[in-house]
Structure formats: C-alpha cells, structure tokens
Design an enzyme around this catalytic site. Structure first.
Site, PDB file in Angstrom:
ATOM      1  N   SER A 132       0.843  -1.186   0.000  1.00 26.95           N
ATOM      2  CA  SER A 132       0.000   0.000   0.000  1.00 26.95           C
ATOM      3  C   SER A 132       0.883   1.242   0.000  1.00 26.95           C
ATOM      4  CB  SER A 132      -0.901  -0.010   1.240  1.00 26.95           C
ATOM      5  OG  SER A 132      -1.661   1.163   1.299  1.00 26.95           O
ATOM      6  N   GLY A 133       0.616   2.152  -0.939  1.00 25.55           N
ATOM      7  CA  GLY A 133       1.422   3.362  -1.053  1.00 25.55           C
ATOM      8  C   GLY A 133       2.556   3.252  -2.050  1.00 25.55           C
ATOM      9  N   THR A 137      -2.161   1.794  -7.870  1.00 22.46           N
ATOM     10  CA  THR A 137      -3.338   2.414  -8.473  1.00 22.46           C
ATOM     11  C   THR A 137      -2.932   3.463  -9.501  1.00 22.46           C
ATOM     12  OG1 THR A 137      -4.600   2.058  -6.453  1.00 22.46           O
ATOM     13  CG2 THR A 137      -5.461   3.676  -7.991  1.00 22.46           C
ATOM     14  N   ASN A 182      -0.704   5.268   3.122  1.00 26.32           N
ATOM     15  CA  ASN A 182      -1.115   5.838   1.835  1.00 26.32           C
ATOM     16  C   ASN A 182      -2.453   6.552   2.035  1.00 26.32           C
ATOM     17  OD1 ASN A 182      -1.627   6.433  -0.812  1.00 26.32           O
ATOM     18  ND2 ASN A 182      -1.849   4.320  -1.504  1.00 26.32           N
ATOM     19  N   SER A 185      -5.256   4.482  -0.448  1.00 24.72           N
ATOM     20  CA  SER A 185      -4.886   3.068  -0.521  1.00 24.72           C
ATOM     21  C   SER A 185      -6.062   2.237  -1.023  1.00 24.72           C
ATOM     22  CB  SER A 185      -4.463   2.577   0.866  1.00 24.72           C
ATOM     23  OG  SER A 185      -4.205   1.190   0.850  1.00 24.72           O
ATOM     24  N   SER A 186      -5.806   1.382  -2.020  1.00 22.99           N
ATOM     25  CA  SER A 186      -6.847   0.466  -2.513  1.00 22.99           C
ATOM     26  C   SER A 186      -7.026  -0.644  -1.486  1.00 22.99           C
ATOM     27  CB  SER A 186      -6.439  -0.132  -3.869  1.00 22.99           C
ATOM     28  OG  SER A 186      -6.342   0.861  -4.840  1.00 22.99           O
ATOM     29  N   GLY A 388       0.290  -6.285  -2.361  1.00 24.51           N
ATOM     30  CA  GLY A 388       1.546  -7.013  -2.297  1.00 24.51           C
ATOM     31  C   GLY A 388       1.606  -7.836  -1.019  1.00 24.51           C
ATOM     32  N   GLU A 390       2.155  -8.768   2.639  1.00 21.69           N
ATOM     33  CA  GLU A 390       2.019  -7.919   3.814  1.00 21.69           C
ATOM     34  C   GLU A 390       2.446  -8.673   5.076  1.00 21.69           C
ATOM     35  OE1 GLU A 390      -1.601  -4.925   2.472  1.00 21.69           O
ATOM     36  OE2 GLU A 390      -1.945  -6.347   4.117  1.00 21.69           O
TER      37      GLU A 390
END
Length: 1020
Positions: A132-133, A137, A182, A185-186, A388, A390
C-alpha cells in the site's frame, strides 16, 4: 579481452551515432551507468548481491529515474511528487517503439502489451503488485490514460474511453481509504479487462474485485479513515440530499467514522472529490434513481453504526429510535423481530450486517460498471492491481488471504518466467540449462490442498457440529499439518521461537519470509439475510433464494480460494507483463530513500529470485541487426555497412573484439552475452571512439545539413511545379465540364431557334460539318460522295456541293489540251448516242479516237481538193448475194467516200444521207440510208467496221447526223436497187459471223463473248 577492446579504439573506423532526442536508445545509458546505475538489473555484475541491487535503485531514484527493468519486468519506485514524464509527447515517444529502444517506463510496458495483442492476436495481461502506497493504483491509471490517448478513436470509442477512465474515481471512492501508509490506498484487489476491437480501439471492459477489506467499514486503526465515499457524501452532498438521507454535515456524529480519529486529511479534498464521483456516475450510466438508492445504502450503513443497545439479564434491545426510522427505508416493512442476543453479540451482529451490506453493494457497483462496458468479439489486455505481500505486527485472516494470493502469483510468475526463458533458448537453438530456484508449490499446497490444507481444515472446523473455536482450529492444524517444514505453532516451536510467538498464532514460511498469523476470529461465520428489502439494489445483492436454500454457504476463505483459482486460469490464458511497485519511505516524502524499508519490499516482492532466474543463463541478448548496427564501427570489416548475412557479420565483429567462447553464444537471430563486463568493455570502446571522432562527426553533420537544405529546396521546387501542373489540370477539367454542360443543354434545345442555350451546340455542329467536309471533299468530278449535312445546313450544303463541282470542272477544264478536248467532245457524242444502247460501247470508252489510218496517196488524189477528216477500213456487202468486199471509208467535209485502192467506188453527200442504222449487239455492221430517187446512188450501203462506235461517231459529227443514228434490235431493213428491200437479221452468238441466210436475209451473228468478258472484267 578488455585490453584488446580498448586497443581497437585506435584502429577502427568511426561510428555515426544518432542524436534523435526523441527515442533514447536503451543502450545509450550504458555509458552513464556509474552515475545513474544500469537500466536493467540483469546487467548488474554482482547480481546475487541484494546490496548492489538496492544501490542501483538508489542511484536511479536520486536522478528521478523511477523505472528500472529486470528483463521484461518493470520495477517502479513511487517518487511522491509529480514528474514531467507522463505528457502526451512522452506517450508518442513510446508509441509503436521496440521495448528495449527506449528508457524504462510504464508506457513501454503498456505499448509492448498492446502491440503484442495486435500482432500476435493473443490476449495480454499486466500484473501490478506492491505494498500500500507503492503506486499500484497510479500505475494502472497511467496505463488506462496511455490507451485512451494513443489508441484509435471514434465517437462510440470515445464514450467507452470516458467510461473506462471514469470508473476509476467511482471504484476509488467506494474501495479506497486513507491508511497510515497511503492517503489513497486500494482496500480491494482489482482485475480489469480492457477490451479492444479488430481496429485496436478500446470498446469495452470488465472488472473483477477481490477481497474487499470489509472490516474497515466498522473499525479503523488510529490515524486511518473509513472508505472515501462516506466523507465525500457528508462533506460534498447537497443540503436537500443530506436531509432526505437523515445525515448531518459532521463526520464526528457517526461511530463508523470516528474510530480512527482522522475525519479530515489535508491532502484530500472530499468536497471536490464528491463532484468528480457524481459526474463519473453519470458518465458510466447511472440514472438519478440508481444514485439515490445507492446513497440510501451508504447512509443506512452510517445509521447502523449509530444503533445503540441496552438491556438487562443478558438480553440486548435497541435504545435509539432515530436510526431505526431511516433504516426502515432499506428494509422490507416495519415489523418486530425477536432475537436473543447479549450486548456483545448484538454489536457483532450489527457490524456483520454493515460489512455484508457494504460488501455486496460494492460487488453490485462493480457489476453495474461492467454492464456499461459490455462488448462482444474483442481482444483483451488485463490489468491486475492487487495487494503485495504484507507483514504486520499482528496479522489476521485478511493478511493470510493476501499473502496466499501473492504466493500463488509468485508461483505463476516463476513458472511463466522460466517457461519464457526456455522457449527463447529453444527458439534460438541455445542449450537450456535447468535453473535451481525455490519452488513455492509446497507452500501453496500447504494452504489449499484438499482435506489437508489450512483452508480445508478451517472450513471443516467452521461447519462441524459442536463447540468450534479458534483454539480448536489451531489444535487441528497442529494435528494435521504439524509436521510440515513450513508450518509451526507455539506448541511445536523451539524455545527461541516461542519467545516471539503467541499461543493463538501459527507461523508460515512464505517465499518472502516468515509470517505469524493470529487465529482469533478465524471461525466466525455470520449468516446475513436482507432478501426482503424494498431497496432495488439490495434485492439484487441479497437473492431471495437464500431464504429457502438449505445448503450452508461457503466460508469467505473458500470463496476467495475459488475466485483466486479462476484468476489463475485467466492469467495463464494470457501473455503476462509485470510491474513491481516499491514504496521508498513510510512518511510519503519526496526524495527520501529508506533502505531498510526497500530491502523489506525487495524481499517480499521476490525481485532477487526473479533476477537470479533471469541471470541463470545470459545477461544480455539482442537481435543481430541491433547489435551489428550499434557496434559495427569497432571492426573495419563491418564498417560502414556489412553486406553479407547478419549472423556472419556479428561473428566477424565479436571475433575482432576478442570475445572468448564462454562469453557468448550465437543463436538463430540473436547474440547472447553471458557477462555484463563483456558488454561494458565493448560499450567503453564505443564511447571512446565516439569522442575521438568529433570533427568528422561535425563534418558529417554539416554535410547532412547541406544535403537536407538542397533536398528541402528541391522539394519546394517540386511542390511549386506540381502545384502549377495540378492547377492546369484542374482548369482543364473545369473547362471540360463547362463544355459538356453547354453541349448537353444545346443538344436539348437543338430544334429551337438560335438562343444562348443552343448557340454553342449549333456553332459546334456547323464547325464539325465543315471540318468533316474539308477532310472528305470529292477527289474528282466523277466522285459523287458528299457528307450528309445537318438539317440547319441542308441548303448551304447543296450550294457548297455545286460550287465544289463547278470548281473541280473548271480546274479540270483548265488542264485539258485542245487535242484532249476534241477527243472528249467526240467521246461525249459517242456516249450520248450509244451509252446503254449498244453492247460493245463500253469497250470503246477507254480507246482514243483517231483521225484515220495511213492512206495510199493515190486515194488522196481521187479526193482532189477535198480535205480528208477521217479514214477507216470497212467491209462492204453487195446488195446481191451479200458478198463481202474490202473497201476504205473516207470522210471529208461534205461527203462520205467509199474507195477501193485508188478507185472511187461511191460518194454519199451528207445532205442526201437519210440516216444510219446499227444493231444493239456487239457487231460492227451498220447501214447508210440514202434516197431511192437519187440516180447517183444504187441503194442503201451495208458496211462493217472493227471500230463501229468510233466510225459512226465520226460520221455523225461530220454529217451533223447525231440524232439520225438508229439503234435497232433484232433486224434492220434497208433499200436495195430499184426500190426493193433487204433485211439484216441480228442474233447473238459465240463468234462473229456474217452470211446470207436461206431466207435471203443477211444473217449477222454477233460475238457476245467480248461483251461478256468486258462485263466480267469491269465487275472484277
């Protein structure tokens, strides 16, 4: 080998290097590798060193070079600032260019997939992964923007492009949130198919969502927020809309929005984003009713979070009526429901309901977007934007699913990479050497194997009768998979490991490292029933058949496993490309490079494993034409142009450069170089050569400039002259069209009086007739041909014809001599007398008339002073017995004289000549009729002449008896002496015969063969 290459710098011919400025060749950066690193990690000399890998990333990041390749895999580092590398000019720079001809970029990956789809007719996919970040996206957005700008477009295609682009802000509003890492973040995985028609234009799309983080609806960590849509609705919604939904413009009033204690973020403008989302919904195809129903559901989730419970003796009851009033809008109808739950269970049920409603609504939203993008008969480029790997301090069920997904993707990635490498080696005829790598199939089997895998054990524990709990689940794991080398629990671990593991955790050894998972909440299952809602969207989200279905639904883990298997099938059916996104720091600061954080991500993304697989064989490979074009100046035999086969040219070049056999291999169409130092030495030699040839380069540039100047001048002159010719052609076409129009109009009015409409046509008709007459005038007076005139020129044509004839006659007459004139006059008289009357007349026409044959002088003496005009031999037939006697007929001015040698036998005065009779046949017999009472004459004279036409014409002229010649058919009567009559009978025969017949008549058989022969001659 390096010394030999350096020595070549002083001996080889120059290379003219292109300075296009638009297409920066990938190899052009090899010489700057000490400053900015290498553009492809495959060219790292120490490729097994993680420190060297990260140092290369750091060099490039400091120079704002955020993209680097690992072969065909793109590694992207989030710069946390705007870079001027995404303009339309950059898109055009990468459009239609070979993957390795330009510096690494997300556009290069997008264009390579697009060209492969178009040329190979095989579906493609681009896998984007990272924390994330890390910029996943944004990477997918850049790919969509690239296709929207560079692909063919039409009005219909533009609508689809707009919908594809506008689907992003909608999905981000409902599926993205602010996290510690982020601000956007998605919180779900997304696979999008971009559909292209046969022209290569984007015409549709399809989205599949994975593992939405539904827990965020009811709980957020400190410093994080709920999904964007809640804050956008409250901050940007119109007053009337908020009043209908029962909402206040203050997020602090809602329990689901205050748990993270972060309702507002300086980098996020919720009011502006709300306008973008409303516009995007309209573009995608949502009507006002759809939007109203959707926002009712969002508001109902907020109202659910504010539902408060109270009660005694363990039974909970709702204490807030305000929320119930608004919640009734999305339920079936007001009614009382009794369910014995305590306060904790009631709160959990409320939260489970909120998560289920939001999760299914999100799935409905994705399907609604898919409906607006549907298209048939297409090729596909897929975009996978997913979490990704985590690892947190406390890892729950969601981290387990995410890491399981990445484990499967890593397995797929390694398999496809090795397969691609092996296929390329086999295609080039290079021996494939098996590569040793960590096969994570053992971990995937540990998670997903039927009956023995963690997911199967979890399903069985959730569904079995009895008191199932998180601890019983952990114990069952220890019993079934406790002996697996990649699995450990607190109970099974050694003393050292137990110090860092809780009793409610188990550890998995993933490809990217060890992760501890907490089992609390793993066995929870909430059956949610909203099938009877009056909200149209919820009735679609919660199927009424669920009420009567006796089968227990699958757990979330099993559902995710099934959807992941389908995703693997989709990816395996396509040609993959990879984008690995890296976050440089946790504080989102531009220019800050956190080496520890990046090492963590490099490990979890499996980048070193990827590089090791890619470098198992040869570090560098290029097609022969590319390699030879770049380095041909380093060998005299290949400079300036190699005329033979490319493979032979490359072989000559590498031999001259001193490559050792173990340093390279020659394939069918490519050269493979094993060590980067070999390539770098060659590149250094080329760079030195370029610097030593600057003057020649300048001269060459000047020559090119002069040549270009003359080319431009020649082109300008050619263009000017072509313009003149084109204008002339256009003018001729306009004149031709005008002439045709005038001619057609004149033809229509041709029978009218002369007027402007027909004057051109009439003038042309007159001119055309006169020109035709000029070309076809009669050649002589006997030529009676004459062109047919138009109606308007009939009278004029007749006058012209007469004038022409008079002119020809006059011209002809001027050319006639007196002798010829006399001859023609006689011929005219003969024609007047005998034409079409006597058979042998045509035979006489071409024969000239003569004045007479040679006459004995004694005969001339008998004429005395009379002048002879004509003499011809004749045969005289006596009146008695018709005996033939040879005589001569002489014509003088007054009489016709018959003589026998020098003796005058008979004279016939012209005045007493009554007439002349001749037959119509081809014989030469004629009769001179004289008066009966003339004592000087002894009756009519019967004569025969071989030139009867000429003789009778002469007699008629001399005696002026043109009208006294009688042409008889059958017989001629003549007078014999003493008034008696004789008869001459004429009959046609095969030959001339004159004799007395038995009846006393003179019988003349005419020779008709000469006549027939003449006609036959004339006919042929």
């Amino acid at each position: 080998m390096t010394d030999k290459v350096s020595h070549l710098v002083l001996s080889v011919l120059p290379q003219v290097v292109s300075t296009d400025g638009v297409r920066a060749m990938m190899e052009s950066a090899l010489t700057a590798r000490d400053r900015v690193g290498v553009q492809d990690f495959v060219l790292l000399e120490n490729f097994t060193s993680e420190a060297a890998f990260i140092e290369n990333l750091r060099k490039r990041f400091k120079e704002n070079l955020i993209y680097t390749y690992i072969g065909s895999v793109l590694v992207s580092v989030n710069p946390y600032k705007e870079l001027e590398i995404y303009t339309k000019n950059h898109m055009e720079r990468y459009r239609g260019v070979n993957f390795y001809e330009v510096s690494p970029h997300i556009y290069a990956v997008a264009d390579n997939s697009y060209r492969s789809m178009r040329s190979e007719r095989k579906d493609q996919c681009i896998l984007i992964s990272g924390e994330s970040g890390a910029g996943k996206t944004e990477a997918s957005k850049k790919i969509l923007q690239y296709y929207a700008v560079t692909c063919p477009a039409s009005e219909q295609v533009q609508t689809v492009k707009d919908r594809l682009l506008q689907s992003n802000p909608v999905l981000e509003a409902f599926g993205n949130a602010k996290t510690l890492r982020n601000d956007n973040s998605s919180r779900f995985g997304k696979y999008m198919d971009i559909q292209f028609d046969f022209k290569g234009a984007p015409v549709g799309g399809h989205i599949i969502n994975y593992l939405l983080e539904k827990s965020r609806v009811v709980h957020q960590n400190h410093g994080e927020r709920n999904f964007h849509i809640f804050y956008q609705l409250i901050e940007g919604g119109e007053e009337d809309l908020l009043r209908r939904l029962g909402l206040e413009r203050n997020p602090q009033q809602y329990q689901y929005l205050v748990k993270g204690n972060c309702p507002k973020v300086s980098s996020i403008n919720d009011r502006s984003d709300w306008k973008v989302v409303r516009k995007a919904l309209s573009v995608i195809g949502f009507n006002e009713d759809d939007v109203e129903e959707l926002l009712n559901i969002i508001a109902s989730v907020l109202h659910l979070g504010n539902v408060q419970y109270g009660g005694e003796e363990g039974n909970a009851c709702i204490t807030s009526d305000t929320q119930i009033k608004y919640l009734a809008r999305v339920s079936l109808r007001p009614q009382a429901l009794m369910s014995p739950l305590n306060l904790e269970q009631a709160s959990s049920a409320r939260d489970a309901l909120s998560k289920a409603v939001y999760g299914r609504t999100f799935t409905w939203l994705v399907n609604k977007i898919n409906t607006s993008l549907t298209y048939k008969n297409f090729s596909v480029i897929g975009l996978l934007d997913i979490y990704g790997f985590e690892v947190f301090q406390h890892n729950s069920f969601e981290q387990f699913c995410i890491n399981y997904c990445n484990e499967k993707l890593q397995q797929l990635f390694i398999e496809l990479t090795l397969k691609s490498e092996q296929e390329e080696y086999e295609a080039e005829g290079i021996t494939w050497e098996p590569v040793q790598y960590f096969n994570n199939k053992i971990i995937c089997d540990l998670v997903e194997e039927k009956f023995k895998g963690i997911i199967s054990i979890l399903d069985e524990e959730c569904l079995r009768p009895g008191d199932a709990s998180d601890i019983t689940f952990l114990e069952k794991l220890e019993d079934i998979v406790g002996g697996h080398p990649h699995f450990v629990t607190h109970k099974l671990a050694d003393a050292k490991t137990r110090k860092v593991m809780g009793r409610d955790e188990f550890r998995l050894q993933h490809y990217a490292g060890e992760v501890n998972y907490n089992v609390n909440g793993e066995c929870a299952f909430v059956p949610t029933v909203m099938c009877m809602s009056e909200n149209k969207i919820l009735t679609q989200c919660f199927d009424r058949e669920e009420l009567s279905d006796k089968k227990r639904p699958d757990t979330v883990t099993t559902q995710f496993k099934a959807s992941l298997a389908k995703l693997m099938e989709i990816l395996m059916s396509k040609e993959p490309s990879y984008v690995r996104c890296i976050k440089p720091n946790d504080s989102k600061q531009a220019g800050r490079f956190d080496e520890v954080l990046i090492r963590h991500q490099v490990k979890y993304l499996g980048l070193m494993e990827n590089l090791r697989v890619r470098r198992a064989g040869f570090a560098y490979r290029r097609r022969y034409e590319v390699f030879l074009q770049r380095y041909k100046s380093l060998c005299p035999d290949t400079w300036p142009n190699w005329q033979g086969k490319l493979s032979e040219g490359v072989a000559v070049l590498v031999k001259h450069l001193g490559y050792k056999p173990e340093e390279y291999k020659l394939g069918r169409s490519k050269i493979f170089i094993r060590f980067p130092k070999t390539l770098f030495a060659t590149e250094d030699a080329l760079e030195t050569r370029k610097h030593s040839l600057g003057r020649l380069r300048s001269l060459q540039v000047f020559a090119v400039f002069v040549c270009d100047f003359y080319c431009i001048a020649a082109i300008a002159i050619q263009a000017w002259w072509r313009g003149i010719l084109a204008r002339r052609r256009a003018q001729r076409r306009r004149q031709a069209a005008d002439t045709i129009r005038r001619f057609i109009k004149g033809f229509i009015y041709r029978h009218k009086e002369r007027c402007p409409e027909n004057e051109y046509f009439l003038d042309y008709v007159r001119y055309s007739f006169l020109m035709k007459l000029h070309r076809n005038l009669p050649k002589n007076v006997l030529d009676k041909s004459w062109p047919t005139p138009p109606a308007a020129l009939t009278e004029a044509s007749e006058h012209l014809r007469k004038l022409c004839m008079q002119n020809m006659v006059w011209s002809y007459c001027k050319k006639i001599s007196p002798e010829w004139k006399h001859q023609m006059e006689q011929k005219m008289i003969a024609s007047e007398i005998f034409k079409d009357k006597k058979d042998n007349y045509p035979q006489s026409v071409p024969k000239l008339f003569v004045n007479g044959e040679d006459i004995n002088p004694k005969v001339l003496q008998t004429l005395g002073s009379e002048k002879m005009k004509y003499a011809v031999p004749v045969t005289k037939y006596d009146r008695k017995g018709y005996k033939a006697r040879q005589r001569q007929l002489l014509l003088t001015g007054n009489s016709a004289v018959i003589v026998e040698e020098a003796k005058l036998k008979q004279r016939i005065e012209y005045g007493v000549l009554k007439g002349i009779s001749v037959s119509s046949l081809s014989d030469g017999v004629f009769v001179l009729h004289v008066p009966n009472d003339d004592n000087k004459q002894k009756g009519d004279v019967v004569l025969q002449s071989d030139h009867v036409i000429e003789t009778l014409t002469k007699i008629a002229i001399c005696a002026d008896k043109i009208n006294s010649i009688n042409i008889n058919q059958g017989s001629i009567k003549f007078t014999v002496a003493q008034g008696k009559e004789g008869i001459i009978d004429f009959t046609p025969g095969s030959e001339l015969l004159v004799a007395k017949a038995k009846n006393g008549h003179l019988s003349v058989v005419s020779d008709s063969s000469s006549h027939l022969g003449f006609h036959a001659f004339t006919l042929t």
